[in-house]
Design a protein around this motif. Structure first.
Motif, PDB file in Angstrom:
ATOM      1  N   THR A  11       0.819  -1.190   0.000  1.00 27.63           N
ATOM      2  CA  THR A  11       0.000   0.000   0.000  1.00 27.63           C
ATOM      3  C   THR A  11       0.860   1.250   0.000  1.00 27.63           C
ATOM      4  O   THR A  11       0.357   2.328  -0.269  1.00 27.63           O
ATOM      5  N   ALA A  30      -5.072  -0.514   3.584  1.00 30.11           N
ATOM      6  CA  ALA A  30      -5.794   0.448   2.763  1.00 30.11           C
ATOM      7  C   ALA A  30      -7.079   0.859   3.463  1.00 30.11           C
ATOM      8  O   ALA A  30      -7.680   0.085   4.196  1.00 30.11           O
ATOM      9  N   ALA A  32     -10.753   1.371   4.089  1.00 25.16           N
ATOM     10  CA  ALA A  32     -11.927   0.658   3.599  1.00 25.16           C
ATOM     11  C   ALA A  32     -12.970   1.654   3.131  1.00 25.16           C
ATOM     12  O   ALA A  32     -13.153   2.715   3.716  1.00 25.16           O
ATOM     13  N   SER A  33     -13.644   1.321   2.033  1.00 22.37           N
ATOM     14  CA  SER A  33     -14.746   2.128   1.567  1.00 22.37           C
ATOM     15  C   SER A  33     -15.903   1.995   2.540  1.00 22.37           C
ATOM     16  O   SER A  33     -16.017   1.004   3.254  1.00 22.37           O
ATOM     17  N   VAL A  70      -6.933  -8.908   0.170  1.00 24.73           N
ATOM     18  CA  VAL A  70      -7.987  -8.913  -0.853  1.00 24.73           C
ATOM     19  C   VAL A  70      -9.353  -9.124  -0.204  1.00 24.73           C
ATOM     20  O   VAL A  70     -10.341  -8.470  -0.560  1.00 24.73           O
ATOM     21  N   GLN A  72     -10.257  -8.310   2.789  1.00 23.19           N
ATOM     22  CA  GLN A  72     -10.640  -7.070   3.455  1.00 23.19           C
ATOM     23  C   GLN A  72     -11.313  -6.113   2.472  1.00 23.19           C
ATOM     24  O   GLN A  72     -12.327  -5.471   2.780  1.00 23.19           O
ATOM     25  N   THR A  73     -10.744  -6.017   1.275  1.00 25.57           N
ATOM     26  CA  THR A  73     -11.331  -5.147   0.257  1.00 25.57           C
ATOM     27  C   THR A  73     -12.710  -5.644  -0.161  1.00 25.57           C
ATOM     28  O   THR A  73     -13.653  -4.851  -0.298  1.00 25.57           O
ATOM     29  N   SER A  76     -15.279  -4.834   2.408  1.00 22.79           N
ATOM     30  CA  SER A  76     -15.638  -3.421   2.448  1.00 22.79           C
ATOM     31  C   SER A  76     -16.742  -3.103   1.446  1.00 22.79           C
ATOM     32  O   SER A  76     -17.475  -2.134   1.597  1.00 22.79           O
ATOM     33  N   LYS A  77     -16.865  -3.966   0.432  1.00 22.86           N
ATOM     34  CA  LYS A  77     -17.913  -3.798  -0.561  1.00 22.86           C
ATOM     35  C   LYS A  77     -19.127  -4.677  -0.270  1.00 22.86           C
ATOM     36  O   LYS A  77     -20.265  -4.287  -0.568  1.00 22.86           O
ATOM     37  N   THR A 278      -2.446  -5.327  -3.695  1.00 22.47           N
ATOM     38  CA  THR A 278      -2.823  -4.170  -4.508  1.00 22.47           C
ATOM     39  C   THR A 278      -2.995  -4.522  -5.977  1.00 22.47           C
ATOM     40  O   THR A 278      -3.718  -3.841  -6.703  1.00 22.47           O
ATOM     41  N   ARG A 281      -6.686  -5.922  -6.132  1.00 23.28           N
ATOM     42  CA  ARG A 281      -7.801  -5.045  -5.715  1.00 23.28           C
ATOM     43  C   ARG A 281      -8.580  -4.404  -6.859  1.00 23.28           C
ATOM     44  O   ARG A 281      -9.790  -4.248  -6.758  1.00 23.28           O
TER      45      ARG A 281
END
Length: 285
Positions: A11, A30, A32-33, A70, A72-73, A76-77, A278, A281
């Motif tokens: 990151t 990163a 999170a959204s 990954v 975690q990303t 977040s969605k 990354t 993502r």
């Protein structure tokens, strides 16, 4: 992928920020959204020790490594998403199909994946695959001796097996699933520090051949390719200052983001796994 080969997933970006990741320094997670409404979904991770999150002296961490980043990303969605990590250290493209390296009730990692994917068909959001490094890693010694016939045989196995793996995963997961195949970084660049400059240069060509076979296999099942090799600046020979002296940038990346220079171990450190994550993502949706 076991202790002696690269191969693949920061990151904090090495060149852009000027920051390096020497030893096991972990990159900051990163942001999170904002979470969306909870939705169901499944992330299935397949592959070798990189997907299993292996660290020297600690073993596998199947919720860590790049897969953890990954996941975690994805969460977040889609807060309701679950992770199924079937990766095993030491897996090759041959044993992923035929079994024999790792114990699976279904006989092989691919058979186990097919069962999981078929059960969750329609809910699979993401499948990641990294495989092929162990087909060739024993062909190069830690001191930089390359067994070319061995490499050629390993590359042939990757070229033959990766398309089968990706097509099988696509058929089981369904057309809606995002399948991402990772290519690999090149830990053998570290032999540059032993004075093996020519071997380090030759290893770049071998890495390109391996990653080319992987990319061709990904295309067989309409999969995306996460470009770990580029993230690790594998072809950048620009000199850069490091604790090891002024060395090429690609060698510095291996020293900073893997254990190869510190422990003669090819696996990524925490910062390296974050960097690998990354590359995946952008394909998480």
């Amino acid at each position: 992928m076991r202790r002696r080969f690269v191969t693949v997933a920061v990151t904090a970006v090495f060149a852009a920020s000027g920051a390096t990741a020497w030893g096991a320094a972990a990159a900051a997670p990163a942001k999170a959204s904002p979470p969306q409404q909870a939705q169901s979904g499944v992330y299935v991770a397949l592959g070798d020790s990189l997907a299993a999150g292996y660290q020297p002296g600690l073993g596998d961490d199947k919720t860590g490594g790049y897969v953890g980043g990954v996941y975690q990303t994805l969460r977040s969605k889609h807060r309701g998403a679950k992770l199924v990590n079937l990766a095993r250290s030491g897996e090759t493209s041959v044993t992923m199909i035929a079994g024999g390296k790792c114990a699976y009730a279904e006989g092989s990692q691919l058979a186990a994946a097919t069962k999981v994917l078929a059960k969750d068909k329609g809910r699979v959001r993401l499948v990641t695959i990294d495989i092929g490094a162990n087909d060739v890693q024993t062909c190069v010694t830690r001191t930089g001796v390359i067994d070319l016939p061995c490499v050629q045989s390993g590359l042939a196995a990757v070229a033959r097996n990766v398309p089968t793996i990706v097509r099988t995963v696509r058929a089981a997961a369904g057309p809606q699933a995002q399948i991402v195949v990772l290519n690999y970084y090149n830990p053998f660049l570290a032999v540059y520090l032993l004075g093996q400059v020519t071997v380090a240069q030759q290893s770049v060509g071998l890495q390109a051949a391996l990653n080319g076979a992987i990319a061709a296999g990904a295309g067989a099942g309409d999969a995306k390719v996460a470009d770990v090799a580029t993230a690790f600046k594998s072809t950048d020979w620009t000199p850069t200052p490091t604790p090891y002296g002024t060395i090429p940038t690609n060698v510095a990346m291996i020293c900073g983001y893997t254990w190869m220079c510190a422990k003669s171990d090819i696996h990524a450190n925490d910062a390296g796994y974050a960097l690998i994550a990354t590359t995946v993502r952008p394909y998480v949706r």
